[in-house]
Design a protein around this motif. Structure first.
Motif, PDB file in Angstrom:
ATOM      1  N   ALA A 137       1.876   0.440  12.694  1.00  0.00           N
ATOM      2  CA  ALA A 137       2.370   1.808  12.546  1.00  0.00           C
ATOM      3  C   ALA A 137       1.504   2.678  11.651  1.00  0.00           C
ATOM      4  O   ALA A 137       1.725   3.890  11.561  1.00  0.00           O
ATOM      5  CB  ALA A 137       3.803   1.786  12.000  1.00  0.00           C
ATOM      6  N   ARG A 138       0.510   2.063  10.954  1.00  0.00           N
ATOM      7  CA  ARG A 138      -0.404   2.801  10.071  1.00  0.00           C
ATOM      8  C   ARG A 138       0.339   3.587   8.995  1.00  0.00           C
ATOM      9  O   ARG A 138      -0.034   4.708   8.649  1.00  0.00           O
ATOM     10  CB  ARG A 138      -1.292   3.752  10.876  1.00  0.00           C
ATOM     11  N   LYS A 139       1.415   3.005   8.463  1.00  0.00           N
ATOM     12  CA  LYS A 139       2.204   3.683   7.430  1.00  0.00           C
ATOM     13  C   LYS A 139       1.756   3.272   6.039  1.00  0.00           C
ATOM     14  O   LYS A 139       1.028   2.292   5.860  1.00  0.00           O
ATOM     15  CB  LYS A 139       3.688   3.367   7.617  1.00  0.00           C
ATOM     16  N   SER A 140       2.214   4.025   5.047  1.00  0.00           N
ATOM     17  CA  SER A 140       1.921   3.688   3.652  1.00  0.00           C
ATOM     18  C   SER A 140       2.692   2.437   3.255  1.00  0.00           C
ATOM     19  O   SER A 140       3.735   2.110   3.843  1.00  0.00           O
ATOM     20  CB  SER A 140       2.295   4.845   2.731  1.00  0.00           C
ATOM     21  N   LEU A 141       2.187   1.746   2.247  1.00  0.00           N
ATOM     22  CA  LEU A 141       2.855   0.552   1.737  1.00  0.00           C
ATOM     23  C   LEU A 141       3.857   0.945   0.667  1.00  0.00           C
ATOM     24  O   LEU A 141       3.499   1.602  -0.330  1.00  0.00           O
ATOM     25  CB  LEU A 141       1.828  -0.427   1.153  1.00  0.00           C
ATOM     26  N   LEU A 197      -1.408  -8.318  -3.207  1.00  0.00           N
ATOM     27  CA  LEU A 197      -0.009  -8.030  -2.921  1.00  0.00           C
ATOM     28  C   LEU A 197       0.391  -8.780  -1.662  1.00  0.00           C
ATOM     29  O   LEU A 197      -0.261  -8.651  -0.627  1.00  0.00           O
ATOM     30  CB  LEU A 197       0.211  -6.522  -2.721  1.00  0.00           C
ATOM     31  N   ARG A 198       1.478  -9.575  -1.749  1.00  0.00           N
ATOM     32  CA  ARG A 198       1.972 -10.282  -0.568  1.00  0.00           C
ATOM     33  C   ARG A 198       3.127  -9.482   0.024  1.00  0.00           C
ATOM     34  O   ARG A 198       4.017  -9.016  -0.704  1.00  0.00           O
ATOM     35  CB  ARG A 198       2.454 -11.686  -0.949  1.00  0.00           C
ATOM     36  N   LEU A 199       3.111  -9.322   1.361  1.00  0.00           N
ATOM     37  CA  LEU A 199       4.107  -8.496   2.040  1.00  0.00           C
ATOM     38  C   LEU A 199       5.016  -9.350   2.920  1.00  0.00           C
ATOM     39  O   LEU A 199       4.663 -10.461   3.326  1.00  0.00           O
ATOM     40  CB  LEU A 199       3.423  -7.451   2.931  1.00  0.00           C
ATOM     41  N   ASP A 200       6.193  -8.788   3.249  1.00  0.00           N
ATOM     42  CA  ASP A 200       7.041  -9.426   4.261  1.00  0.00           C
ATOM     43  C   ASP A 200       6.586  -8.949   5.644  1.00  0.00           C
ATOM     44  O   ASP A 200       5.724  -8.071   5.774  1.00  0.00           O
ATOM     45  CB  ASP A 200       8.515  -9.142   4.007  1.00  0.00           C
ATOM     46  N   GLU A 201       7.159  -9.534   6.687  1.00  0.00           N
ATOM     47  CA  GLU A 201       6.725  -9.229   8.053  1.00  0.00           C
ATOM     48  C   GLU A 201       6.901  -7.761   8.416  1.00  0.00           C
ATOM     49  O   GLU A 201       6.069  -7.154   9.083  1.00  0.00           O
ATOM     50  CB  GLU A 201       7.486 -10.108   9.048  1.00  0.00           C
ATOM     51  N   GLY A 202       7.993  -7.177   7.956  1.00  0.00           N
ATOM     52  CA  GLY A 202       8.238  -5.771   8.268  1.00  0.00           C
ATOM     53  C   GLY A 202       7.183  -4.870   7.671  1.00  0.00           C
ATOM     54  O   GLY A 202       6.711  -3.918   8.320  1.00  0.00           O
ATOM     55  N   ALA A 203       6.798  -5.152   6.440  1.00  0.00           N
ATOM     56  CA  ALA A 203       5.775  -4.335   5.788  1.00  0.00           C
ATOM     57  C   ALA A 203       4.418  -4.513   6.464  1.00  0.00           C
ATOM     58  O   ALA A 203       3.646  -3.555   6.587  1.00  0.00           O
ATOM     59  CB  ALA A 203       5.689  -4.703   4.311  1.00  0.00           C
ATOM     60  N   VAL A 204       4.121  -5.739   6.924  1.00  0.00           N
ATOM     61  CA  VAL A 204       2.860  -5.976   7.626  1.00  0.00           C
ATOM     62  C   VAL A 204       2.798  -5.115   8.880  1.00  0.00           C
ATOM     63  O   VAL A 204       1.777  -4.469   9.173  1.00  0.00           O
ATOM     64  CB  VAL A 204       2.696  -7.470   7.987  1.00  0.00           C
ATOM     65  N   ARG A 205       3.879  -5.091   9.648  1.00  0.00           N
ATOM     66  CA  ARG A 205       3.901  -4.260  10.861  1.00  0.00           C
ATOM     67  C   ARG A 205       3.751  -2.788  10.512  1.00  0.00           C
ATOM     68  O   ARG A 205       3.072  -2.035  11.220  1.00  0.00           O
ATOM     69  CB  ARG A 205       5.198  -4.491  11.628  1.00  0.00           C
ATOM     70  N   ALA A 206       4.362  -2.371   9.423  1.00  0.00           N
ATOM     71  CA  ALA A 206       4.321  -0.959   9.034  1.00  0.00           C
ATOM     72  C   ALA A 206       2.906  -0.511   8.685  1.00  0.00           C
ATOM     73  O   ALA A 206       2.480   0.584   9.094  1.00  0.00           O
ATOM     74  CB  ALA A 206       5.259  -0.716   7.855  1.00  0.00           C
ATOM     75  N   VAL A 207       2.166  -1.353   7.958  1.00  0.00           N
ATOM     76  CA  VAL A 207       0.840  -0.919   7.504  1.00  0.00           C
ATOM     77  C   VAL A 207      -0.257  -1.206   8.527  1.00  0.00           C
ATOM     78  O   VAL A 207      -1.344  -0.641   8.424  1.00  0.00           O
ATOM     79  CB  VAL A 207       0.474  -1.570   6.152  1.00  0.00           C
ATOM     80  N   THR A 208       0.032  -2.061   9.527  1.00  0.00           N
ATOM     81  CA  THR A 208      -0.985  -2.350  10.544  1.00  0.00           C
ATOM     82  C   THR A 208      -0.698  -1.585  11.827  1.00  0.00           C
ATOM     83  O   THR A 208      -1.393  -0.627  12.162  1.00  0.00           O
ATOM     84  CB  THR A 208      -1.075  -3.866  10.820  1.00  0.00           C
TER      85      THR A 208
END
Length: 369
Positions: free
Chosen positions: A293-297, A280-291
């Motif tokens: 901020a430790r949030k769900s994808l 799965l390729r993510l955008d920059e915002g999603a990368v920050r969220a899962v790294t």
């Protein structure tokens, strides 16, 4: 850290091929060497530790009976040598431990076994049961069924995976070198490195490949030690000649300090052992969220699906430029997920509002550097 290793309750000990075979030809299991190793293992067990042995040497031990004078390079001959050598090797381990009234149990694993969660669990249960019944688990790579490109490559990495699989308190890697040097120890200017706390301690280190009867070498031992330490397991790297002091007080060799926050068995397996079914390729915002901020994808942050996979499988998580961020267990198949891309969760149909990968089942590499 050395005191922690010296008093560890559950210890995985890995022994390289060169430490088990004779000096004369390197192709025959040496009973005296195995006796010396087992004497030290027995002393540690009498002191109260549980030990799991990861043993190399099957291919080397099978060479002499088959009349081979150099280590085979083609897969079929290597597997044939391993099939013959594994019998000789197991016999010698069993004979030596029998002096102390201890049975052994042979556990053969492949990368495919470690990559499938159910097989990994079965291996874990088998090792735990052997220990409960008073047998010493002897683990080796199952060379006779491993295939090119689908193997551990050496038993150093296998030892690191087993250490985390059994929730070991320490890993001891034994070879023919006293510890880690910044270059070939035969070089008069070689500098001994007593401790490795992070990657900065390895800058400028030149580690070589395996010898004439093994496949590990210092490079693979450093890689395995780093792998185990990233998972929270302290590692002692030294020579088999130092096995006595290594298991008694750990005052020899090189110590690799572990990460403070030990990964759960699932997260370690997902990051370092599991087979992946897609990406799965993510955008920059999603990368920050899962790294950070430790949030769900969530589906809104996914820009591309690569490959075909089913719900419950492990996928690689990529950043916008294709850099590997981590891995996670998906809640949807690739076919279910494709129509969801770009949508906010509240805009998705009922039954499709779960995260694509829940935070509890998502591991990222950034936090383990």
């Amino acid at each position: 850290m050395r005191q922690r290793i010296a008093h560890a309750k559950r210890v995985v000990v890995k022994i390289g091929s060169s430490s088990l075979t004779s000096d004369d030809d390197g192709h025959t299991v040496d009973p005296n060497r195995i006796n010396t190793i087992v004497n030290a293992l027995q002393a540690r067990m009498e002191a109260g530790s549980d030990l799991i042995v990861v043993s190399s040497g099957a291919v080397a031990a099978g060479m002499a009976p088959l009349g081979l004078h150099t280590r085979p390079v083609d897969l079929a001959t290597k597997q044939a040598a391993a099939a013959v050598g594994q019998v000789h090797l197991a016999h010698q381990w069993g004979r030596s431990f029998a002096r102390y009234g201890r049975p052994i149990g042979q556990v053969l694993l492949t990368a495919a076994d470690a990559g499938k969660r159910d097989r990994a669990r079965n291996a874990q249960r088998t090792i735990d049961r052997l220990r409960f019944l008073g047998a010493v688990p002897i683990v080796n790579e199952n060379d006779t069924v491993a295939t090119t490109g689908v193997n551990f490559g050496d038993n150093d990495r296998l030892a690191a995976l087993v250490a985390h699989l059994v929730s070991a308190d320490a890993l001891v890697l034994l070879s023919d070198v006293d510890g880690l040097f910044d270059r070939n120890p035969s070089d008069p200017g070689a500098r001994f490195i007593s401790e490795v706390r992070d990657g900065n301690d390895l800058k400028g280190v030149i580690a070589g490949d395996g010898g004439k009867v093994g496949t590990g070498g210092m490079a693979s031992k450093v890689s395995a030690a780093r792998l185990a330490s990233r998972g929270g397991v302290p590692v002692l790297l030294t020579s088999a000649a130092n096995i006595g002091p290594a298991l008694e007080h750990a005052g020899v060799g090189t110590v690799f300090h572990p990460k403070d926050n030990r990964l759960s068995a699932w997260k370690f397996w997902a990051l370092y052992a599991a087979d992946t079914a897609g990406k799965l390729r993510l955008d920059e915002g999603a990368v920050r969220a899962v790294t950070s901020a430790r949030k769900s994808l969530l589906a809104v942050g996914i820009t591309e699906i690569i490959g075909d996979f089913q719900a419950g499988e492990i996928v690689e998580i990529l950043g916008p430029e294709g850099q590997i961020i981590g891995r996670g267990e998906v809640n949807y198949s690739s076919d279910e997920l494709r129509p969801m891309l770009g949508y906010q969760t509240q805009d998705l149909p009922d039954g499709m509002q779960k995260p694509v990968v829940h935070a509890d089942y998502l591991s990222n590499y950034a936090s383990r550097a």
